[in-house]
Write an enzyme that holds these catalytic residues in place. Sequence first.
Site, mmCIF file in Angstrom:
data_model
loop_
_atom_site.group_PDB
_atom_site.id
_atom_site.type_symbol
_atom_site.label_atom_id
_atom_site.label_comp_id
_atom_site.label_asym_id
_atom_site.label_seq_id
_atom_site.Cartn_x
_atom_site.Cartn_y
_atom_site.Cartn_z
ATOM 1 N N LEU A 1 0.873 -1.173 0.000
ATOM 2 C CA LEU A 1 0.000 0.000 0.000
ATOM 3 C C LEU A 1 0.907 1.218 0.000
ATOM 4 O O LEU A 1 1.920 1.237 0.698
ATOM 5 C CB LEU A 1 -0.884 -0.051 1.252
ATOM 6 C CG LEU A 1 -1.659 1.171 1.743
ATOM 7 C CD1 LEU A 1 -2.831 0.710 2.631
ATOM 8 C CD2 LEU A 1 -0.800 2.160 2.538
ATOM 9 N N ASN A 2 0.538 2.246 -0.785
ATOM 10 C CA ASN A 2 1.207 3.528 -0.546
ATOM 11 C C ASN A 2 0.199 4.669 -0.506
ATOM 12 O O ASN A 2 -0.720 4.590 0.336
ATOM 13 C CB ASN A 2 2.434 3.761 -1.432
ATOM 14 C CG ASN A 2 2.217 3.663 -2.918
ATOM 15 O OD1 ASN A 2 1.633 2.706 -3.403
ATOM 16 N ND2 ASN A 2 2.711 4.640 -3.658
ATOM 17 N N ASP A 3 0.344 5.688 -1.292
ATOM 18 C CA ASP A 3 -0.423 6.932 -1.085
ATOM 19 C C ASP A 3 -1.932 6.735 -0.897
ATOM 20 O O ASP A 3 -2.560 5.997 -1.656
ATOM 21 C CB ASP A 3 -0.288 7.853 -2.298
ATOM 22 C CG ASP A 3 1.144 8.103 -2.716
ATOM 23 O OD1 ASP A 3 2.062 7.554 -2.098
ATOM 24 O OD2 ASP A 3 1.322 8.845 -3.694
ATOM 25 N N GLN B 1 -3.168 3.534 -3.115
ATOM 26 C CA GLN B 1 -2.295 2.982 -4.132
ATOM 27 C C GLN B 1 -1.915 1.566 -3.730
ATOM 28 O O GLN B 1 -1.444 1.336 -2.612
ATOM 29 C CB GLN B 1 -1.016 3.838 -4.236
ATOM 30 C CG GLN B 1 -1.218 5.132 -4.971
ATOM 31 C CD GLN B 1 -1.205 4.917 -6.471
ATOM 32 O OE1 GLN B 1 -0.182 4.614 -7.051
ATOM 33 N NE2 GLN B 1 -2.358 5.061 -7.095
ATOM 34 N N TYR C 1 -1.781 5.759 -11.089
ATOM 35 C CA TYR C 1 -1.088 6.388 -9.959
ATOM 36 C C TYR C 1 -1.996 7.362 -9.207
ATOM 37 O O TYR C 1 -3.204 7.436 -9.475
ATOM 38 C CB TYR C 1 0.206 7.042 -10.460
ATOM 39 C CG TYR C 1 1.320 6.029 -10.644
ATOM 40 C CD1 TYR C 1 2.193 5.735 -9.598
ATOM 41 C CD2 TYR C 1 1.478 5.332 -11.845
ATOM 42 C CE1 TYR C 1 3.195 4.790 -9.744
ATOM 43 C CE2 TYR C 1 2.482 4.380 -12.001
ATOM 44 C CZ TYR C 1 3.337 4.119 -10.948
ATOM 45 O OH TYR C 1 4.307 3.178 -11.094
ATOM 46 N N ARG D 1 2.702 14.761 -11.811
ATOM 47 C CA ARG D 1 1.738 13.769 -11.318
ATOM 48 C C ARG D 1 0.978 14.246 -10.078
ATOM 49 O O ARG D 1 1.211 15.322 -9.573
ATOM 50 C CB ARG D 1 2.473 12.460 -11.006
ATOM 51 C CG ARG D 1 3.616 12.561 -10.008
ATOM 52 C CD ARG D 1 4.270 11.180 -9.779
ATOM 53 N NE ARG D 1 5.503 11.280 -8.988
ATOM 54 C CZ ARG D 1 6.729 11.363 -9.496
ATOM 55 N NH1 ARG D 1 6.915 11.383 -10.799
ATOM 56 N NH2 ARG D 1 7.785 11.448 -8.696
ATOM 57 N N ASP D 2 0.075 13.342 -9.581
ATOM 58 C CA ASP D 2 -0.640 13.517 -8.310
ATOM 59 C C ASP D 2 -1.602 14.704 -8.325
ATOM 60 O O ASP D 2 -1.546 15.588 -7.461
ATOM 61 C CB ASP D 2 0.343 13.678 -7.129
ATOM 62 C CG ASP D 2 1.414 12.609 -7.076
ATOM 63 O OD1 ASP D 2 1.171 11.508 -7.609
ATOM 64 O OD2 ASP D 2 2.480 12.860 -6.489
#
Lengths: 498, 498
Positions: free
Chosen positions: B45-47, B63, B106, B166-167
């Site tokens: 798992l990330n963001d 994520q 992403y 990104r993001d």
Amino acid sequence: MEWTRETRYRAYADWSAETLLKLQAQAANSQYQLGYHIRPSSGLLNDPNGFSYFNGQWHVFYQSFPFGAAHGLKSWMHLVSDDLVHWKDLGLALAPDTKFDSHGAYSGSALPVDDKLFLMYTGNHRDQDWIRHPFQLGAWMDQAGQITKLDEPLITQPAHTTDHFRDPQVFKHRDLYYVVLGAQDKETKTGKISLFSFKDLKEFTDLGYLEFTEAEMGYMIECPNLIFVDDKPLLVFCPQGLDKDVVAYDNIYPNMYLLGEDVQLNKAKFEAGDNQIQNLDDGFDVYASQAFNTPDGKAYLISWVGLPDVSYPTDEENWASCLSQVKELSLKDGKLIQRPVVSMADLREKGISLQTAEKVNAKQQIIAESGEQYELKLTLDTDQNGTLHLAGNDDLSQSLKLEFSTGKDAYLTVSRADIGAQFATEFGTTRTILLPDQKALDLEIFIDHSLCEIFVNGGEHVITLRFFAEAGNKQIALTSPTEAALNYRGTFWKLKSI
Amino acid sequence: MEWTRETRYRAYADWSAETLLKLQAQAANSQYQLGYHIRPSSGLLNDPNGFSYFNGQWHVFYQSFPFGAAHGLKSWMHLVSDDLVHWKDLGLALAPDTKFDSHGAYSGSALPVDDKLFLMYTGNHRDQDWIRHPFQLGAWMDQAGQITKLDEPLITQPAHTTDHFRDPQVFKHRDLYYVVLGAQDKETKTGKISLFSFKDLKEFTDLGYLEFTEAEMGYMIECPNLIFVDDKPLLVFCPQGLDKDVVAYDNIYPNMYLLGEDVQLNKAKFEAGDNQIQNLDDGFDVYASQAFNTPDGKAYLISWVGLPDVSYPTDEENWASCLSQVKELSLKDGKLIQRPVVSMADLREKGISLQTAEKVNAKQQIIAESGEQYELKLTLDTDQNGTLHLAGNDDLSQSLKLEFSTGKDAYLTVSRADIGAQFATEFGTTRTILLPDQKALDLEIFIDHSLCEIFVNGGEHVITLRFFAEAGNKQIALTSPTEAALNYRGTFWKLKSI
């Protein structure tokens, strides 16, 4: 997906993770998905397995085919709980990955022995002619949850049964180990319960078929359990093809019980006295219940809410079925009582007291917006006729109907004829139980999206069913055929998810 | 599993369901697994993504790389909640399945628009030379959870940035829509925040880089958020490669914030006044925090507890990281305050009152058996020096240490040097914050197996960290370097799982 033999028995390694992730998301997003019951993470759930207390926690496993609403290649999924209510899903536990369970890790039970949990289950192997060879297999689970299967089968098919020989329940009685198994007798092709002693968990002795009735128990008995309730032996079992003249039932296959006076295991004799074989549940959907005794002698039971050879509306969403809530068993005046466990009350939000309201147009609205997870305790006074509607729409043309009379010839009829998606209608759309005349009726109703569990008169009856209402139908109301107001009192609680 | 480019970017369809089921079970069975925080159902798992309020529920996505503790082909997993505490896992929501997100769906954000939730995220496509083409993509989620991706990218890489672009965070301010994005300037190779207006959710205008500091923000800014806290603008962002002379930090990459006096979006101008860029969290492991404003103007933030390019002990178990609890943001005396949400209290079992006890051998035992899920509120009186031990063994040679002074030169130092599996030690094993001199110290500590979140002095600081103690180390105790008794009072609650 067409469910051919090939797709049903495709190896888990040959399904894609993408498919599984999509099936898991589809099940999780279903409007019918359960909020406080054990449900499949994907695909089909059936029998509860390995229900036990071990290492300070409650354990239950379930039969799983993760890839759709079909009876395909089965595995065991594992959950644990501190309170029999809040379950944590630990995922795949027993996979069909040896030559003895190559065609399915089928149902079985669990027994704590020292610091490990002993699992005993049926592994099926099919030979090249697709002939089934059932093996009764063993495995040990350690405290970290690691499972090690035994290398060789514990029991192979006896000469006196067909290949319908499965569902071992291992238990300890007076310091000796025993196993009961569901069986079909080879000669008569009738349903039997096979009994084995299991000396030191090593040496099996075939004690023959358990003697518990004179009647013929259909063509096969599945999922036998022998437990003790308030020191009386209790048989819980599923006779398939049972003649309805022996015991009346409505579902495709019944889940029955027989309370005993005594049991002599060395003689394979279960003495029922005057007790009769009875339906364990008076609803539409209970099967394959599994029960066990705790170290302190309590008896708990959990059921598959689903039936073999029945299609459910969620089949289209590629998932099916759930487990019931855990029911604590006891005896009262010689009758079996099934009760919610005490911790179920921990799910309750703030309660709302209910009592007879002013009547509007022969309808008394009890709760306008029930939500989809709630408990409703209701006492209906004596000498009344009416209908309790659950999950009703505005005009109550759609609802789950509980029609009752608490006068003479008292009864309760549950009808799912007028609610949402219809299914299994060839087995009827109503279930009826007779009630004691001129007594108030106590109902404890648990609704969880598409599941309804009704405990009647303190657990003398349980009526369990699935229903698939249209979204937004959330009215609870009483109607009466006359203009007379119906007298009731009770409490309503929304219930939290687990 | 060796994490090559091939294995990281293998299509989800080319992983087997058997592998995924085993990874899910392995994660669920881990002794380090979280009980009341969002954790990966498998893999990494990330963001946090798409944190929002829609259709009467809180939504968050994360994520995910489901196939191991590696940054491979990313997707969005989805959870919903009624209270920001109890989360229901709905599984895979956005898969990398189009040409624009072929190499990863992403990070991004979500905004409710009418009866749908608008998702905006970065899709990466790699060409045959493995050159990354970042696309800013859109999708609509309906009330049933069905997601429909837009056919074409919303924003492609501007001429003035590199492929580090990104993001997207999409938000509404004074009835107009905007998007901020993390970027690397093409000419200077420095970290920037790109700002776009997004007229009627249709027409983008590049407003250039947001002006918010004179200092150079490293080589890239990730995960920018612009929200409003008590009507003041707040920037939350992750500058990678930031010079420690600009703002001091200890972790491999920092998660920073800057409180503003005003923001003029049409001029791409964020006015910070005298406010300085500061660490959002004073612990070891917070990154990629995402914040949003609710319709009623509240501000909530949730963080990835994990860092890019850092290995964790659970990597060996094929899973990694979790999300923090949700933190409510507010201002107090012009300072940013982060607080647990009110519903966190619903997790509490019965509380145990704590107060200064008789001292034995310079050690005051507070709780002998804390378990692994608890909240500890503790006030330490002024003019004291000592160490609070969490997850300690018998002789406290192993523990998570909170060393404090509440006298002159007051401070709090958290050390994970003496607890269990060590990791990321190249970034230090302690973190220190300075405290106001001669004031009592208020600590609200949340422990969840391998996660510790400490709210200091009412949320003026938050110290978040992972730790990996040996099983069975569950003592909470105070020690002092002198023979003086330490004065404290507080409450201890075991916390339920979600």
